[in-house]
Design an enzyme around this catalytic site. Structure first.
Site, PDB file in Angstrom:
ATOM      1  N   ASP A   1       0.791  -1.035  -0.097  1.00 30.16           N
ATOM      2  CA  ASP A   1      -0.115   0.107   0.233  1.00 30.16           C
ATOM      3  C   ASP A   1       0.861   1.284   0.115  1.00 30.16           C
ATOM      4  OD1 ASP A   1      -2.120   2.074   1.115  1.00 30.16           O
ATOM      5  OD2 ASP A   1      -3.366   0.229   0.561  1.00 30.16           O
ATOM      6  N   ASP A   2       0.350   2.502   0.405  1.00 28.22           N
ATOM      7  CA  ASP A   2       1.069   3.579   0.507  1.00 28.22           C
ATOM      8  C   ASP A   2       2.510   3.501   1.212  1.00 28.22           C
ATOM      9  OD1 ASP A   2       1.811   6.381   0.015  1.00 28.22           O
ATOM     10  OD2 ASP A   2       0.175   7.161   0.567  1.00 28.22           O
TER      11      ASP A   2
ATOM     12  N   LYS B   1      -3.108  -1.065  -7.384  1.00 33.33           N
ATOM     13  CA  LYS B   1      -4.307   0.019  -6.583  1.00 33.33           C
ATOM     14  C   LYS B   1      -3.626   1.453  -7.008  1.00 33.33           C
ATOM     15  CE  LYS B   1      -6.436   1.351  -2.467  1.00 33.33           C
ATOM     16  NZ  LYS B   1      -6.756   1.131  -0.894  1.00 33.33           N
TER      17      LYS B   1
ATOM     18  N   ASP C   1      -4.651   5.062  -6.392  1.00 30.94           N
ATOM     19  CA  ASP C   1      -5.596   5.802  -5.599  1.00 30.94           C
ATOM     20  C   ASP C   1      -5.683   7.292  -5.957  1.00 30.94           C
ATOM     21  OD1 ASP C   1      -6.811   6.553  -3.029  1.00 30.94           O
ATOM     22  OD2 ASP C   1      -5.122   5.981  -1.771  1.00 30.94           O
TER      23      ASP C   1
ATOM     24  N   SER D   1      -9.552   3.266  -7.027  1.00 30.80           N
ATOM     25  CA  SER D   1     -10.116   4.244  -5.942  1.00 30.80           C
ATOM     26  C   SER D   1     -10.265   5.494  -6.401  1.00 30.80           C
ATOM     27  CB  SER D   1      -8.722   4.448  -4.900  1.00 30.80           C
ATOM     28  OG  SER D   1      -8.534   3.390  -4.023  1.00 30.80           O
TER      29      SER D   1
ATOM     30  N   ARG E   1     -13.052   1.207  -4.874  1.00 38.22           N
ATOM     31  CA  ARG E   1     -13.571   1.464  -3.805  1.00 38.22           C
ATOM     32  C   ARG E   1     -14.540   2.584  -3.811  1.00 38.22           C
ATOM     33  NH1 ARG E   1     -10.365   2.467   0.250  1.00 38.22           N
ATOM     34  NH2 ARG E   1     -12.360   3.414   0.902  1.00 38.22           N
TER      35      ARG E   1
ATOM     36  N   ASP F   1     -12.783   5.483   3.613  1.00 39.49           N
ATOM     37  CA  ASP F   1     -12.077   4.335   4.141  1.00 39.49           C
ATOM     38  C   ASP F   1     -12.405   3.607   5.375  1.00 39.49           C
ATOM     39  OD1 ASP F   1     -10.360   5.037   2.146  1.00 39.49           O
ATOM     40  OD2 ASP F   1      -8.783   5.955   3.357  1.00 39.49           O
TER      41      ASP F   1
END
Ligand SMILES: *[C@@H]1O[C@H](CO)[C@@H](O)[C@H](O)[C@H]1NC(C)=O
Ligand SMILES: *[C@@H]1O[C@H](CO)[C@@H](O)[C@H](O)[C@H]1NC(C)=O
Length: 407
Positions: free
Chosen positions: A79-80, A156, A158, A190, A215, A219
């Site tokens: 993830d980030d 993913k 974002d 996202s 998404r 969150d």
């Protein structure tokens, strides 16, 4: 005859409207770090829990050795906060050298060597949400190529620090860029979450064609109130959301909280029951080294996974809502049904609940239904359509039922 043929043809066209990369015909399953490890970059003070290649290799090992992979949990995703603060001299994204000294390609190779898949994270803004280099418009094709060279299986994407206009232009571009690499790479968008999650701003037909999952809403945070709020939003907007999902294209209500700090064991049952019925991606996001046996048993429940992974890929719907209880229903292959019953009340007494297959709109099979209480791992018996099924439900808990027709 002509009308019939036309109907079949239209049916085929409609069902072919998902992203054509052959991936995620059932909801993806795996592990992501975010809920439990967030942006912990402090490997000096917290070496076992910081975002580093050590953490991802350790979790990959746990997925294999503790039986997760065998049940379908196959993605290990960054993830980030995996990146260095700057791109390299050629303008490519690169990993933080102190925390990922072997580089991302080596990490992907390690994860593949374990029979698992590898996912990565980036963002359409100038920086990611946590301030690492983002994938701006000029970098989309280059980053897609870098990911393919590294052996990435899922991206993913974002949207922190991006505009609606940029998103409308660049999500489709990333989808095309990934396709052009020739490597099948799933795309998690996202996007709708940043545009309110609903039409007219969000076009779910388009999302289904360019993304494998997306998404929709806020969150998830590590609490019952956050979980409940997401479930309510999905129920309240199911007429829009439910038809958007299908094989290859999934609504993503966000990560699983099991194994973290915020849910009781009863509340953990709510999340797995609802995520199974919603055909939601199952991304565990806890410390697999310390998860309790009870929570592990919920996540590794074979019938729960069987329901979640049903090949028809039909997302369930809320069919009954009272001020205390909700019933959600999902049709499965071979005229089976999954039913999730949630008691969302906080009154500290088990709530009596009575229903029958017929009351749930399930009465085709006059010979009756075998009913399993999935999370209790119990066969309840054979029920005629009008036979009453009684239960008492603790506060903030759920039952997950599987109905198998005898016909
Ligand atoms: C790219 O898209 C084409 C056409 O939609 C599809 O047939 C092909 O399998 C895709 N390739 C990859 C690698 O996703
Ligand atoms: C949504 O996207 C689809 C596919 O790109 C397009 O055909 C349709 O016109 C769009 N709908 C709206 C309301 O913009």
């Amino acid at each position: 005859m002509l009308f019939l043929a036309l109907g079949v043809l239209l049916g085929l066209v409609a069902s072919a409207s998902s992203l054509d990369n052959g991936l995620m015909r059932t909801p993806p399953m795996g592990w992501v770090p975010w809920q439990r490890f967030r942006c912990n970059t402090d490997c000096k003070e917290d070496a076992e829990n910081c975002i580093s290649e050590h953490l991802f290799k350790t979790m990959a090992d746990r997925l294999v050795e503790d039986g997760w992979r065998a049940l379908g949990y196959e993605y290990v995703n960054l993830d980030d906060c995996w990146e260095a603060k700057k791109r390299d001299a050629q303008g490519r994204l690169q990993a933080a050298p102190d925390r990922f000294p072997s580089g991302i390609k080596a990490l992907a190779d390690y994860i593949h060597s374990k029979g698992l898949k590898f996912g990565i994270y980036t963002d359409l803004g100038a920086t990611t949400c946590e301030g690492f280099p983002g994938t701006t418009s000029i970098a989309i094709e280059r980053d897609a190529r870098t990911f393919a060279e590294w052996g990435v299986d899922m991206v993913k994407l974002d949207s922190c620090f991006s505009s609606s206009v940029t998103r409308a232009k660049d999500f489709p571009r990333m989808s095309t860029a990934l396709n052009k690499t020739g490597r099948p790479i799933a795309l998690s968008c996202s996007w709708p979450a940043y545009d309110g999650g609903l039409p007219p701003k969000v076009n779910y037909t388009l999302l289904g064609r360019i993304c494998n999952l997306w998404r929709n809403y806020v969150d998830i945070q590590d609490s019952w109130s956050s979980l409940f709020r997401i479930i309510q939003w999905y129920g309240n907007h199911q007429d829009v959301l439910q038809p958007a999902a299908g094989p290859g294209r999934w609504n993503d209500p966000d990560m699983l909280l099991l194994g973290d700090f915020g849910l009781s064991l009863q509340q953990a049952k709510v999340q797995v029951a609802l995520w199974a019925v919603l055909a939601a991606p199952l991304f565990i996001s806890c410390n697999l080294r310390t998860i309790s046996d009870e929570e592990k048993s919920l996540l590794q429940n074979p019938l729960m996974i069987y329901i979640n992974q049903d090949p028809l890929g039909i997302q369930g719907r809320r069919v009954i809502q009272t001020h205390l209880l909700e019933v959600w229903k999902r049709p499965l292959v071979n005229k089976q049904y999954a039913i999730a019953i949630m008691n969302s009340a906080t009154k500290g007494r088990p709530q009596p609940f009575v229903t029958s297959p017929e009351q749930l709109g399930i009465s085709d099979c006059k010979a009756g239904y075998r009913i399993y209480s999935v999370l209790e791992r119990r066969f309840l018996g054979i029920y005629m359509p009008d036979a009453l099924l009684r239960s008492r439900m603790p506060p903030t808990s759920a039952l997950l039922l599987l109905l198998r027709p005898l016909c």
